[in-house]
Scaffold this active site. Structure first.
Site: not given
Ligand code: SAH
Length: 450
Positions: A74, A80, A83, A159, A282, A332, A380, A407
């Site tokens: 790039c 930028c 990245c 990009c 994602q 969630e 997650d 992540c």
């Molecule tokens: N598992 C899903 C989302 C992962 S991202 C996927 O793979 O698509 C993380 C998620 O956690 C987001 O949707 C966010 O809104 C949620 N989140 C953030 N803090 C939280 C909490 N304290 N309790 C429950 N969910 C939460």
């Protein structure tokens, strides 16, 4: 006295990486951080920022370049902020990500686990979501991405990590904004209309959503909407999202549909998902399928299990497991995501899924009180990882397996350490590269009840 003096030149060999993707060289144990270097390289650098514990340097000459060094594809890379590691070839990026996971899991947390090779792939044109700030500078409309740690835009025409059709649409919209003299938002005065353009597309780009994020609800987009619809028939959804706050947060709370619906549909691991403009999804479809598949393989489901899908977003992970489980419980915190998850369950003919709206650290203890049990819990969380109250209740639920998708290796090691002190053990961690060319690292592991 520090080991280095500002503006003086030094030589050193890059020993390691920080989690930000910078190289570390040391002078008598004192670390200097350098951008755009590879492990093993001998470099000449100038110290540019010095404090008592560490310094930042700028490379003036790469004396012995690594065989894995490359010229960034790039042309905007060095300005930028999008990245951070384009000077590394694919192999070096994979090694860097594995190395950071290893540092966290084995050095920091002392867990002594096998770190698998990074699962790589799809290094370019992968981002299915682009959020592009718009500004007017000296009368010119500029669109692109921010410079590191600033709100100055690098004016970008192409990009390499967003889908190529997003590049086309970005330039198309820019021309129209100029032609229509659309009012552009100014951060300093909090005046003007258009703040950001967001573009999201599904895996084969057969459905594309364009969002105009505006300061106020004035609609100046009718002719752009018409032109977009004609030029890009796959644009199935155009939305105006209103954000009139003085904030860095991109999306506001209210959306108005300008064309089609407020969602697009994608297929992930055989299930269909409706994704609305503000929902989390994602950004790298192909790599996400690999990540979730590894997580599902680790869960090794037989069909009789109850699973809890925590931090469930629009329900992706749990629903991807739906044909191999008896019951899904989702948790969630974002209400629209919970609505999406419920609808996505219906869309796929799944009637064994229940979703709870709330913080995982509040809902999970409640479920424990109600005597809920589960065989497998998927975890997650966002970058900050899990709350202690959540982990304590997870331990009380006492599932056979915890599949943790992270992540952020630094909160992953912290949470894994806590779980391993409380009866759950892992043997391996697998980094999966969801964000090639950037410093971001995703990893997945399974912890089993001992
Ligand atoms: N598992 C899903 C989302 C992962 S991202 C996927 O793979 O698509 C993380 C998620 O956690 C987001 O949707 C966010 O809104 C949620 N989140 C953030 N803090 C939280 C909490 N304290 N309790 C429950 N969910 C939460």
């Amino acid at each position: 006295m520090t080991a280095v003096t500002k503006n003086k030149s030094y030589e050193g060999i890059v020993e390691d990486y920080t989690h930000e993707g910078m190289g570390i060289v040391k002078i008598d144990g004192y670390p200097v951080f350098l951008p755009d270097v590879l492990k093993g390289e001998k470099v000449e650098y100038k110290a540019v920022k010095v404090n008592s514990r560490y310094a930042f340097g700028k490379v003036t000459h790469v004396i012995t370049p690594s065989a894995n060094r490359r010229t960034p594809p790039c042309e905007y890379y060095f300005q930028c902020g999008g990245c951070q590691i384009q000077v590394m070839d694919d192999q070096a990026q994979a090694d860097f990500k594995k190395q950071v996971v290893n540092q966290n899991i084995n050095q920091q947390a002392g867990l002594d686990l096998k770190i698998n090779d990074t699962v790589s792939g799809h290094p370019l044109y992968y981002r299915n979501k682009s959020q592009i700030p718009v500004q007017k500078i000296d009368g010119q409309v500029v669109m692109g991405f921010y410079k590191p740690r600033s709100h100055d835009i690098v004016n970008i025409e192409h990009c390499y990590i967003q889908k190529d059709v997003h590049n086309d649409i970005m330039l198309f919209i820019k021309d129209k904004l100029i032609e229509e003299e659309t009012s552009i938002y100014d951060e300093k005065s909090h005046q003007g209309l258009l703040r950001h353009i967001a573009i999201r597309s599904n895996s084969d780009d057969s459905e594309i959503q364009v969002v105009f994020i505006t300061n106020g609800k004035r609609n100046e987009f009718l002719s752009i909407v018409k032109a977009l619809k004609e030029a890009y028939p796959n644009v199935k959804s155009i939305v105006q999202n209103i954000n009139d706050e003085k904030t860095n947060v991109i999306f506001g709370k209210r959306s108005i549909v300008l064309l089609g619906h407020d969602f697009i549909t994608d297929t992930l691991l055989g299930q269909s998902f409706k994704i609305r403009d503000r929902s989390f999804y994602q950004v790298n479809h192909a790599q996400t399928e690999k990540l979730y598949q590894i997580g599902l393989d680790m869960a090794d489901l037989s069909g009789d299990e109850t699973i809890i899908d925590t931090y469930s977003g629009i329900g992706t992970i749990g629903l991807a497991a739906s044909d191999r489980v008896k019951k899904i419980i989702g948790i969630e915190v974002v209400d629209s995501a919970v609505e999406d998850a419920k609808e996505n369950a219906k869309l796929n003919g799944i009637d064994n899924a229940d979703y709870y709206l709330g913080k995982a650290e509040e809902v999970m203890p409640q479920l424990v009180k109600e005597g809920v049990s589960a065989d497998v819990v998927f975890v997650d969380p966002p970058r900050k990882g899990c709350h202690n109250e959540f982990l304590d209740s997870l331990i009380k639920v006492n599932p056979e397996k915890i599949v943790y998708i992270s992540c952020n290796p630094s909160t992953l090691q912290r949470d894994m350490k806590y779980l391993s002190e409380n009866g759950f053990k892992a043997t391996e961690v697998t980094p999966v590269d969801l964000f090639p060319q950037t410093k971001h690292i995703e990893a997945v592991t399974v912890l089993k009840r001992t």
